[in-house]
Design a protein around this motif. Sequence first.
Motif, short mmCIF file in Angstrom:
data_model
loop_
_atom_site.label_atom_id
_atom_site.label_comp_id
_atom_site.label_asym_id
_atom_site.label_seq_id
_atom_site.Cartn_x
_atom_site.Cartn_y
_atom_site.Cartn_z
N ILE A 156 54.55 -0.57 -34.84
CA ILE A 156 55.16 0.09 -33.68
C ILE A 156 56.30 1.03 -34.09
CG2 ILE A 156 56.37 -0.24 -31.48
CD1 ILE A 156 55.07 -3.06 -31.37
N CYS A 157 57.29 0.50 -34.76
CA CYS A 157 58.54 1.24 -34.99
C CYS A 157 58.41 2.31 -36.07
CB CYS A 157 59.67 0.29 -35.37
SG CYS A 157 59.61 -1.30 -34.55
N CYS A 160 58.15 6.15 -35.60
CA CYS A 160 59.32 6.97 -35.29
C CYS A 160 60.42 6.80 -36.35
CB CYS A 160 59.88 6.60 -33.92
SG CYS A 160 58.80 7.09 -32.56
N HIS A 161 60.71 5.57 -36.67
CA HIS A 161 61.86 5.32 -37.57
C HIS A 161 61.44 5.33 -39.04
CE1 HIS A 161 64.75 4.50 -34.36
NE2 HIS A 161 63.80 3.82 -33.74
N PRO A 174 67.13 8.44 -34.72
CA PRO A 174 68.17 8.00 -35.65
C PRO A 174 67.66 7.01 -36.68
CG PRO A 174 68.42 6.89 -33.55
CD PRO A 174 67.29 7.85 -33.38
N PRO A 175 68.36 6.88 -37.79
CA PRO A 175 67.96 5.91 -38.82
C PRO A 175 68.33 4.48 -38.43
CG PRO A 175 69.97 7.01 -39.47
CD PRO A 175 69.54 7.65 -38.18
N LEU A 176 67.62 3.54 -38.99
CA LEU A 176 67.94 2.12 -38.82
C LEU A 176 68.59 1.58 -40.10
CD1 LEU A 176 64.70 0.87 -37.00
CD2 LEU A 176 66.82 1.72 -35.99
N SER A 179 72.46 1.79 -40.16
CA SER A 179 73.00 2.08 -38.83
C SER A 179 74.01 1.02 -38.42
CB SER A 179 71.86 2.13 -37.82
OG SER A 179 72.37 1.98 -36.50
N LEU A 200 66.35 2.83 -25.03
CA LEU A 200 67.67 3.47 -25.13
C LEU A 200 67.53 4.96 -24.83
CD1 LEU A 200 70.70 3.21 -26.08
CD2 LEU A 200 69.88 3.81 -28.37
N LYS A 201 68.42 5.47 -23.98
CA LYS A 201 68.37 6.90 -23.62
C LYS A 201 69.79 7.48 -23.71
CE LYS A 201 69.01 6.07 -18.73
NZ LYS A 201 68.34 5.43 -17.63
N GLY A 202 69.85 8.78 -23.67
CA GLY A 202 71.15 9.45 -23.73
C GLY A 202 71.65 9.54 -25.17
N VAL A 204 73.41 9.02 -28.64
CA VAL A 204 73.86 7.83 -29.38
C VAL A 204 74.31 8.31 -30.76
CG1 VAL A 204 71.51 7.28 -30.20
CG2 VAL A 204 73.26 5.50 -30.14
N PHE A 211 72.74 11.67 -31.86
CA PHE A 211 71.33 11.95 -31.56
C PHE A 211 71.16 11.94 -30.04
CE2 PHE A 211 71.54 10.09 -35.69
CZ PHE A 211 70.58 10.73 -36.45
N ALA A 214 65.84 12.62 -27.47
CA ALA A 214 64.67 11.73 -27.55
C ALA A 214 65.04 10.38 -26.96
CB ALA A 214 64.21 11.57 -28.99
N MET A 216 64.29 6.15 -26.86
CA MET A 216 63.71 4.97 -27.51
C MET A 216 62.92 4.19 -26.48
SD MET A 216 63.76 2.43 -29.90
CE MET A 216 63.24 0.74 -29.69
C1 HEC Z 1 58.75 6.79 -29.92
C2 HEC Z 1 59.68 6.72 -31.02
C3 HEC Z 1 60.39 5.39 -31.25
C4 HEC Z 1 59.82 4.17 -31.48
C5 HEC Z 1 58.37 3.78 -31.49
C6 HEC Z 1 60.93 3.28 -31.73
N1 HEC Z 1 62.09 3.92 -31.63
FE1 HEC Z 1 63.94 3.13 -31.89
N2 HEC Z 1 64.77 4.88 -31.30
C7 HEC Z 1 64.10 6.04 -31.02
C8 HEC Z 1 65.04 7.05 -30.56
C9 HEC Z 1 64.68 8.46 -30.16
C10 HEC Z 1 66.29 6.44 -30.57
C11 HEC Z 1 67.60 7.09 -30.12
C12 HEC Z 1 67.64 7.05 -28.57
C13 HEC Z 1 68.75 7.89 -27.98
O1 HEC Z 1 68.97 9.00 -28.46
O2 HEC Z 1 69.38 7.41 -27.00
C14 HEC Z 1 66.10 5.09 -31.08
C15 HEC Z 1 67.12 4.18 -31.27
C16 HEC Z 1 66.97 2.94 -31.86
C17 HEC Z 1 68.08 2.06 -32.20
C18 HEC Z 1 69.57 2.30 -32.00
C19 HEC Z 1 70.05 3.46 -32.84
C20 HEC Z 1 69.93 3.17 -34.32
O3 HEC Z 1 69.41 4.06 -35.02
O4 HEC Z 1 70.38 2.11 -34.80
C21 HEC Z 1 67.48 0.94 -32.75
C22 HEC Z 1 68.18 -0.28 -33.29
C23 HEC Z 1 66.05 1.14 -32.73
N3 HEC Z 1 65.78 2.35 -32.19
C24 HEC Z 1 65.12 0.22 -33.18
C25 HEC Z 1 63.76 0.35 -33.03
C26 HEC Z 1 62.79 -0.70 -33.34
C27 HEC Z 1 63.12 -2.04 -33.96
C28 HEC Z 1 61.57 -0.22 -32.98
C29 HEC Z 1 60.25 -0.95 -33.02
C30 HEC Z 1 60.11 -2.09 -32.18
C31 HEC Z 1 61.78 1.11 -32.47
N4 HEC Z 1 63.10 1.43 -32.51
C32 HEC Z 1 60.74 1.93 -32.03
C33 HEC Z 1 62.73 6.24 -31.11
C34 HEC Z 1 61.80 5.22 -31.32
#
Ligand code: HEC
Length: 296
Positions: A156-157, A160-161, A174-176, A179, A200-202, A204, A211, A214, A216
């Motif tokens: 899943i993640c 994007c990440h 953004p990077p994980l 972070s 998560l929106k808006g 960050v 960022f 986009a 989350m």
């Molecule tokens: C469709 C793309 C997408 C997927 C799939 C996705 N993310 Fe994200 N994620 C984002 C975006 C875009 C943001 C920043 C949102 C914002 O700008 O408010 C984000 C933000 C985050 C953040 C907080 C910011 C940070 O970088 O620490 C975390 C933690 C995170 N994601 C974890 C995950 C995890 C774990 C998964 C899998 C379950 C996941 N994401 C799946 C796009 C995605």
Amino acid sequence: MSEPKPKPEVHTSGSPTTDARVIPTGGDSVSDLHRAHMIQMNDPVMLTADGVESPETGDEPGFGGSDSVQRLHDAVMREQAEPRDGFEPVPFWVAIVCGALLMWGGYYIGANTADFRRDIFDVPNPKATEVITAPDPDPQTVDELKAIGAQKYQSICAACHLPTGEGKPAENIPPLDGSEWVVGEQAAPERLAHILLYGLKGPVTVKGKTFSGATMPAQGGLLKDYEIAGVLTYVRNSWSNKGDPDNAKPAITAAVVKAVRAKEKDGKKRPTDGSDSVTMEELLKIPIGPAAPPKK
Ligand code: HEC
């Protein structure tokens, strides 16, 4: 052309009521009709055979001679009357009964096969019910949670990440890895559970970069509590991330996620379909502290 012979007298032998061989003498009798034709044809043989007493055999008129018209007709009538097997039309009542049986059979099958489901008559298996109602696993160790989380992260993640946790800054993802929301001072299990459950929106800010644009996507409708706990434990213990600075709580368990999910917002359950995602401001209001309820 010879003179047509005069109409011969029809002879009868015995009484008309007792003798079956009496030739009818009425004006429209078969003999008379034949005779008229024979006279026209002027055929002495046929005339003799059909209407007149034969001088050679002495037969009665109409029955004499081997080529008697009457006998020819008898044979023809017999041939035509002969019934043949296999070509008779189906009797009307048989068709009605067959049609009624077919309709009843169709109704019976339709009414009694339970939509053709093969499992419908299965005796319920108590073990199968056990599996359905069995509680979700609730792993507690980092290794167990990481193993579950690694799978979910890749499927899943990572889209994007990225598998490396770098994110895609060019696409505002953004990077994980490294972070401050994942590990470090402002990272809190409860905050992370919010991000995953509701999205998560808006804007960050991550690692000094903001960022925005986009979103989350929420995972609460897709993943179970222990799976979210697993994926969070995975991202907190992968790449350069090494859990909390003091590594007191390297794992996030399902209890944390469950507690967040149970919280109501404005008196009702918060939707996990992404229609009510959290913002950075909201996250910052969530206190950093032990989110998991004390263990019994
Ligand atoms: C469709 C793309 C997408 C997927 C799939 C996705 N993310 Fe994200 N994620 C984002 C975006 C875009 C943001 C920043 C949102 C914002 O700008 O408010 C984000 C933000 C985050 C953040 C907080 C910011 C940070 O970088 O620490 C975390 C933690 C995170 N994601 C974890 C995950 C995890 C774990 C998964 C899998 C379950 C996941 N994401 C799946 C796009 C995605």
